[in-house]
Structures are given as C-alpha cells and as structure tokens.
Enzyme design. Structure first.
Site, PDB file in Angstrom:
ATOM      1  N   HIS A 111       0.816  -1.222   0.000  1.00 59.52           N
ATOM      2  CA  HIS A 111       0.000   0.000   0.000  1.00 59.52           C
ATOM      3  C   HIS A 111       0.846   1.267   0.000  1.00 59.52           C
ATOM      4  O   HIS A 111       0.339   2.346   0.319  1.00 59.52           O
ATOM      5  CB  HIS A 111      -0.955  -0.012   1.204  1.00 59.52           C
ATOM      6  CG  HIS A 111      -2.042  -1.040   1.088  1.00 59.52           C
ATOM      7  ND1 HIS A 111      -2.869  -1.398   2.124  1.00 59.52           N
ATOM      8  CD2 HIS A 111      -2.446  -1.786   0.028  1.00 59.52           C
ATOM      9  CE1 HIS A 111      -3.729  -2.329   1.724  1.00 59.52           C
ATOM     10  NE2 HIS A 111      -3.482  -2.589   0.447  1.00 59.52           N
ATOM     11  N   CYS A 138       9.419  17.599  -8.127  1.00 58.82           N
ATOM     12  CA  CYS A 138      10.159  16.351  -8.328  1.00 58.82           C
ATOM     13  C   CYS A 138      11.652  16.632  -8.506  1.00 58.82           C
ATOM     14  O   CYS A 138      12.028  17.420  -9.382  1.00 58.82           O
ATOM     15  CB  CYS A 138       9.603  15.654  -9.569  1.00 58.82           C
ATOM     16  SG  CYS A 138      10.556  14.215 -10.070  1.00 58.82           S
TER      17      CYS A 138
END
Ligand code: APR
Length: 234
Positions: A111, A138
């Site tokens: 997850h 990023c």
C-alpha cells in the site's frame, strides 16, 4: 508440526503489528481524522478536490514516525528473515517504516510508503522524509508536483505479481494484525497453495479468520515472537 528449514514463508502484516508501537490502527479507532472519514482523505478524488488537506493528513502521519520505534513483533520478523534458509517474503499493508527500521529486507509495501513521494508528472519515486505540499517539486524532472507514494482507495496495490507468485508457492502463510476488510490483501490466504499451512495472529478473529487453518488471538508483541521461536525451534 515443524516446518522444514527450506520451506517457503510469506507473512502479511497490517496496522495491528504497529499498534503497540503507538500508531493507531484504522478500524479500531473510530476511523475518523478531524471529522473526515479516513476513506475520504485517502482517495485520488480527495487529492484532486483538496490537495492541501490530503498533504496535511500525510504530513502528520509522516511526522508521527519520528515518535515511534519498532516493537518486539517487528524485530521478531526481521530475526526470522535472517535465520530462515528458505524463501521468505514479508508483505505489509502498512505505510509506516517500522519493518524497514527493524531490519526486514525481503519486504514489499503493497500500500505504499509514507517516507516516499511520487511525481505526478514523470512518475519518479523519491525518498521523502519531510513534509510535502503543493509547492513540492520532483527532484528528477524538476517540474512535476509530488503526491504521497501511497496506494489510495480505488488504486491498484503495488507488486501484486510478485506477491501472488510467492503466496501461490509458499508452504506457510501467516497474517498478522490485519482486520481482513481490505482486498486484495484480505483474499491472499485463499491464494495459498492447497498444502500450505495458514495461520492468523490477531488481537481478535479477523473478518476472514475462517479461511485460516489456525487462528491465535492476542497481542502481536506476545504472539509473534513466540511463533517465530516455534519456527526456529527455540
Ligand atoms: N496485536 C495484534 N493485532 C492487533 C493489535 C495488537 N496489539 N491491535 C489491533 N490489532 C488488530 C485489530 O483487531 C484489527 O483486526 O489489528 C487489526 C487492524 O485492522 P485495521 O485497522 O483494519 O488495519 P488493516 O487491516 O491493516 O487495514 C488494511 O485498510 O485503511 C486501509 O490501506 C489501509 O493498509 C490499510 C488497510
């Protein structure tokens, strides 16, 4: 019955294994965060609608990692991995880093992980130990916005091919501290090979307890070290 030392083991963990470290489970608490249902914060739709709220939710959870330590159950699983001669895979639904910090290495976070971020532009995944917000960019492409590297409701869990491959070949499947509410994790026990031994270790019988050959109830810090000692013949 003793398991041969070259037997293949797959272990699935959920929030219950981290409860005694001080991290709240999802469904034992009231499932609410600041009056939002957790399911309403942990979705792509929520992130689209209110990214600041979703970032705040995960920033709080990421910060809480600094206040907790792996417990005896995490440490026992790391010890089992080091001592076991056969194939070993630990699959966790937990997004905390307590298995990693306990020393587990054959580990898949199905997850996702709180301590990583994913670029919405180029898809790169980066370590992300601190806060994240809409201004976060990023490090790879320099322009893409970041999202938590978390599998939200409605998204596909990670590494499913590797997980099913290991589960289908295993001799022992153990689920620890998971309520059996969330699929596909809750259905993995059904994918175990017909001859495999299946064991549930949980505070109370989970929703899928009847699918296991054996269910032991109690606290993870009691049950898991004892079970590991049994396997290692201690
Ligand atoms: N020892 C063992 N088990 C425990 C302990 C403990 N000290 N404390 C709680 N438990 C058990 C509870 O009885 C419950 O069955 O752990 C389970 C925790 O269940 P959930 O809160 O539903 O957590 P989990 O099964 O990991 O949730 C699955 O749901 O919200 C999503 O993506 C999220 O990964 C999460 C998934």
């Amino acid at each position: 019955m003793a398991l041969p030392r070259d037997a293949a083991i797959v272990i699935l963990t959920g929030a219950g294994i981290s409860a005694e470290s001080g991290l709240r489970t999802f469904r034992d608490a009231d499932g609410l965060w600041e009056n939002h249902r957790v399911e309403e914060v942990a979705t792509p739709e929520a992130f689209h609608r209110d990214p600041a709220l979703v970032h705040r939710f995960y920033n709080e959870r990421r910060q809480s990692l600094a206040t907790v330590q792996p417990n005896a159950a995490h440490l026992a699983l790391a010890r089992l991995e080091r001592a076991w001669a056969g194939p070993f895979l630990l699959v966790t639904q937990n997004v905390d880093d307590l298995h990693d910090r306990a020393g587990s290495r054959q580990l898949l976070h199905m997850h996702g992980e709180l301590v990583r971020g994913r670029c919405l532009g180029c898809g790169a995944i980066h370590p992300w130990p601190g806060d994240m917000d809409q201004a976060s960019r990023c490090p790879t492409c320099q322009t893409g916005r970041m999202r938590p590297h978390i599998v939200w409701f409605g998204e596909l869990p990670l590494d499913l091919d590797r997980i099913y491959d290991a589960v289908e070949r295993c001799d022992l499947f153990v689920a620890i501290g998971t309520s059996g509410h969330v699929y596909p994790a809750a259905g993995l026990v059904q994918a175990a090979a017909p001859g495999a031994r299946t064991v549930e270790l949980n505070l109370q019988p989970s929703r899928v307890a009847s699918a296991f050959q054996e269910a032991r109830t109690g606290r993870a810090t009691d049950l898991v070290p004892a079970f590991v000692e049994e396997l290692l013949g201690g």
